[in-house]
Design a protein around this motif. Structure first.
Motif, PDB file in Angstrom:
ATOM      1  N   UNK A 196      38.033-111.957 -41.071  1.00  0.00           N
ATOM      2  CA  UNK A 196      37.771-111.072 -42.208  1.00  0.00           C
ATOM      3  C   UNK A 196      36.737-109.995 -41.881  1.00  0.00           C
ATOM      4  N   UNK A 197      37.004-108.786 -42.366  1.00  0.00           N
ATOM      5  CA  UNK A 197      36.043-107.690 -42.269  1.00  0.00           C
ATOM      6  C   UNK A 197      36.157-106.845 -43.528  1.00  0.00           C
ATOM      7  N   UNK A 198      35.125-106.085 -43.817  1.00  0.00           N
ATOM      8  CA  UNK A 198      35.096-105.255 -45.016  1.00  0.00           C
ATOM      9  C   UNK A 198      35.986-104.035 -44.792  1.00  0.00           C
ATOM     10  N   UNK A 199      37.217-104.127 -45.274  1.00  0.00           N
ATOM     11  CA  UNK A 199      38.199-103.070 -45.087  1.00  0.00           C
ATOM     12  C   UNK A 199      38.148-102.020 -46.201  1.00  0.00           C
ATOM     13  N   UNK A 200      37.309-102.248 -47.224  1.00  0.00           N
ATOM     14  CA  UNK A 200      37.161-101.296 -48.329  1.00  0.00           C
ATOM     15  C   UNK A 200      35.674-101.062 -48.615  1.00  0.00           C
ATOM     16  N   UNK A 201      34.936-100.476 -47.669  1.00  0.00           N
ATOM     17  CA  UNK A 201      33.494-100.299 -47.878  1.00  0.00           C
ATOM     18  C   UNK A 201      33.154 -99.418 -49.085  1.00  0.00           C
TER      19      UNK A 201
END
Length: 147
Positions: free
Chosen positions: A100-105
């Motif tokens: 998981x990574x922040x794809x919508x900062x």
């Protein structure tokens, strides 16, 4: 005279748990509960099944690929809010592909793993209640009703 049809909204919430910790996102610039933590979540777009919506939201928000067989509906919540009447589906994610990574900062200012029993103080109230009920084994709950 027939009563007019009312509108109900639907949303999906995903529980990603790893080593006893739950993935949560802090909302920002959304106009709803900004500054508070929630799960990977989103509205049903219409014309999509609940698990399809969950798969879409996971890819949009945290870049994760899911398979429907790895999703389990663990709670349904009938919720009344200022924006209307909602049916929320909470799904446990039993397996996923990717990290998981922040794809919508622009919509998420923070992403972190929290112990299931120690959620951040700034957790959206109905999400906090849902997580508590899931931990108790409850499969249906309501929120925001004066009953």
């Amino acid at each position: 005279m027939d009563k007019p049809w009312f509108h109900i909204y639907g949303a999906v919430y995903l529980l990603f748990v790893r080593e006893g910790k739950l993935l949560m996102l802090r909302r920002t610039n959304t106009g709803y509960e900004d500054g508070k933590f929630s799960l990977v979540a989103g509205k049903l777009d219409g014309g999509e099944e609940v698990k399809q919506a969950a798969i879409r939201e996971a890819e949009e928000e945290i870049g994760i690929r899911l398979h429907p067989d790895n999703l389990e509906v663990v709670l349904v919540m009938h919720r009344m809010s200022d924006s209307g009447e909602w049916v929320d589906f909470f799904l446990r994610v039993n397996a996923w592909e990717g990290e998981p990574f922040n794809n919508e900062p622009e919509k998420c200012s923070e992403m972190a793993w929290f112990p299931l029993e120690i959620l951040p103080d700034a957790t959206i109230p109905h999400v906090r209640q849902a997580i508590s009920r899931i931990r108790e084994g409850v499969v249906y709950d309501s929120f925001g009703w004066d009953i």
